[in-house]
Write a protein that holds these residues in place. Structure first.
Motif, short mmCIF file in Angstrom:
data_model
loop_
_atom_site.label_atom_id
_atom_site.label_comp_id
_atom_site.label_asym_id
_atom_site.label_seq_id
_atom_site.Cartn_x
_atom_site.Cartn_y
_atom_site.Cartn_z
N ILE A 74 -11.54 3.49 8.26
CA ILE A 74 -10.68 2.94 7.20
C ILE A 74 -10.14 4.08 6.35
O ILE A 74 -8.94 4.13 6.03
N LEU A 75 -11.02 5.02 5.96
CA LEU A 75 -10.57 6.18 5.17
C LEU A 75 -9.55 7.00 5.95
O LEU A 75 -8.55 7.46 5.38
N ASN A 76 -9.77 7.17 7.25
CA ASN A 76 -8.81 7.92 8.07
C ASN A 76 -7.44 7.24 8.06
O ASN A 76 -6.41 7.92 8.07
N ALA A 77 -7.44 5.91 8.05
CA ALA A 77 -6.16 5.18 7.99
C ALA A 77 -5.46 5.42 6.67
O ALA A 77 -4.23 5.61 6.62
N ILE A 78 -6.22 5.42 5.57
CA ILE A 78 -5.64 5.69 4.25
C ILE A 78 -5.01 7.08 4.23
O ILE A 78 -3.86 7.25 3.81
N GLU A 79 -5.77 8.07 4.70
CA GLU A 79 -5.26 9.43 4.68
C GLU A 79 -4.11 9.60 5.68
O GLU A 79 -3.17 10.37 5.43
N GLY A 80 -4.17 8.88 6.80
CA GLY A 80 -3.12 8.98 7.80
C GLY A 80 -1.79 8.45 7.31
O GLY A 80 -0.73 8.86 7.81
N LYS A 81 -1.83 7.54 6.34
CA LYS A 81 -0.60 7.00 5.76
C LYS A 81 -0.20 7.75 4.48
O LYS A 81 0.71 7.32 3.77
N ASN A 82 -0.87 8.87 4.20
CA ASN A 82 -0.60 9.67 2.99
C ASN A 82 -0.75 8.83 1.72
O ASN A 82 0.03 8.97 0.78
N CYS A 83 -1.76 7.96 1.72
CA CYS A 83 -1.99 7.10 0.56
C CYS A 83 -3.05 7.69 -0.36
O CYS A 83 -3.96 8.40 0.08
N LEU A 116 -1.73 -1.24 5.76
CA LEU A 116 -0.98 -0.26 4.96
C LEU A 116 0.46 -0.12 5.47
O LEU A 116 1.38 0.12 4.68
N GLN A 117 0.63 -0.29 6.78
CA GLN A 117 1.98 -0.25 7.33
C GLN A 117 2.81 -1.43 6.82
O GLN A 117 4.01 -1.30 6.55
N LYS A 118 2.16 -2.54 6.63
CA LYS A 118 2.82 -3.76 6.15
C LYS A 118 3.13 -3.68 4.66
O LYS A 118 4.09 -4.29 4.18
N ALA A 119 2.33 -2.94 3.92
CA ALA A 119 2.44 -2.90 2.46
C ALA A 119 3.69 -2.15 2.01
O ALA A 119 4.21 -1.27 2.71
N GLU A 120 4.16 -2.49 0.81
CA GLU A 120 5.23 -1.71 0.17
C GLU A 120 4.59 -0.52 -0.53
O GLU A 120 3.71 -0.69 -1.38
N LEU A 121 5.02 0.68 -0.18
CA LEU A 121 4.46 1.90 -0.76
C LEU A 121 5.38 2.45 -1.83
O LEU A 121 6.60 2.35 -1.74
N VAL A 122 4.78 3.02 -2.87
CA VAL A 122 5.55 3.69 -3.92
C VAL A 122 4.99 5.10 -4.08
O VAL A 122 3.79 5.34 -3.96
N GLU A 123 5.89 6.03 -4.35
CA GLU A 123 5.49 7.43 -4.45
C GLU A 123 4.68 7.68 -5.72
O GLU A 123 5.01 7.18 -6.80
N LEU A 124 3.62 8.44 -5.58
CA LEU A 124 2.85 8.88 -6.74
C LEU A 124 3.46 10.17 -7.27
O LEU A 124 3.72 11.11 -6.52
N VAL A 125 3.69 10.20 -8.58
CA VAL A 125 4.29 11.38 -9.21
C VAL A 125 3.28 11.97 -10.19
O VAL A 125 2.66 11.24 -10.96
N ASP A 126 3.13 13.28 -10.15
CA ASP A 126 2.28 13.97 -11.12
C ASP A 126 3.13 14.23 -12.36
O ASP A 126 3.91 15.18 -12.41
N TRP A 127 3.01 13.33 -13.35
CA TRP A 127 3.84 13.43 -14.54
C TRP A 127 3.31 14.47 -15.50
O TRP A 127 2.09 14.61 -15.67
N GLN A 128 4.19 15.17 -16.17
CA GLN A 128 3.84 16.05 -17.27
C GLN A 128 4.35 15.41 -18.55
O GLN A 128 5.53 15.02 -18.62
N ILE A 129 3.49 15.27 -19.54
CA ILE A 129 3.87 14.68 -20.82
C ILE A 129 4.18 15.81 -21.80
O ILE A 129 3.35 16.68 -22.04
#
Length: 202
Positions: A74-83, A116-129
């Protein structure tokens, strides 16, 4: 580039008479992941196997399945999808037919991957405040130009001399923005506070 989920997603599959329900969740903290796991583990089922990843932290659990056949796939699937900032739980109701180690890996890892392939993915951004005090005459310029740095103004606090502005921008844009703000103000605007956090871009 890492992604999280726009919303929770699930997928039900039947494999050799066993039912597998895969549920994937976006998470904002490790505590949130653990709370979801605790809730789902109260449901009647043969196994609740899971994995989560939250930045540099991760955990996986086979929940009684042979070691290495459930949580790690399961973890490999998460990492494989860059999640990232994601929890995936696969619940199994045993149907009487053993799948073998290879079959279990395919069932758990494959179910996680397909969900995860079915899910809608959104990009994670490293925000600076960034927080700085802006004179009144420069405020319209700042407000008009921040979009060129992919920045968003989160807060304005006015006083007799101008406006204290708090904005967030992608970390790679920080240096360019600071150079620009110093240039338009002839060095009079100083960035007096900065923090960073990971967040979802919407």
């Amino acid at each position: 580039m890492a992604f999280t989920l726009a919303s929770a997603t699930e997928l039900m599959e039947e494999i050799k008479k066993s039912r597998f329900l895969t549920r994937a969740f976006p998470i904002n903290s490790i505590a949130e992941a653990e709370a979801i796991i605790e809730t789902i583990r109260k449901e009647e089922a043969t196994h609740h196997c899971y994995a989560w990843k939250f930045h540099s932290n991760y955990r996986f659990n086979d929940d009684g399945e042979p070691t290495g056949t459930a949580g790690k796939p399961i973890l490999n699937a998460i990492e494989g999808k860059n999640c990232d900032c994601v929890l995936v739980i696969v619940t199994r109701w045993f149907g009487g037919v053993k799948l073998g180690t290879g079959g279990l890996v395919r069932a758990y890892g494959g179910g996680a991957s397909r969900t995860l392939q079915k899910a809608e993915l959104v990009e994670l951004v490293d925000w600076q405040i960034l927080t700085f005090h802006c004179p009144f005459n420069l405020l319209p310029i700042v407000e008009n130009e921040v979009q060129n740095f992919l920045a968003q103004i989160d807060n304005r606090h006015f006083d007799d001399f101008g406006c204290e502005v708090t904005l967030r921008l992608p970390k790679p844009q920080q240096e360019n923005f600071i150079d620009w703000i110093k240039d338009i103000s002839s060095g009079k605007i100083l960035i007096d506070g900065e923090n960073s956090r990971s967040d979802m871009s919407l």
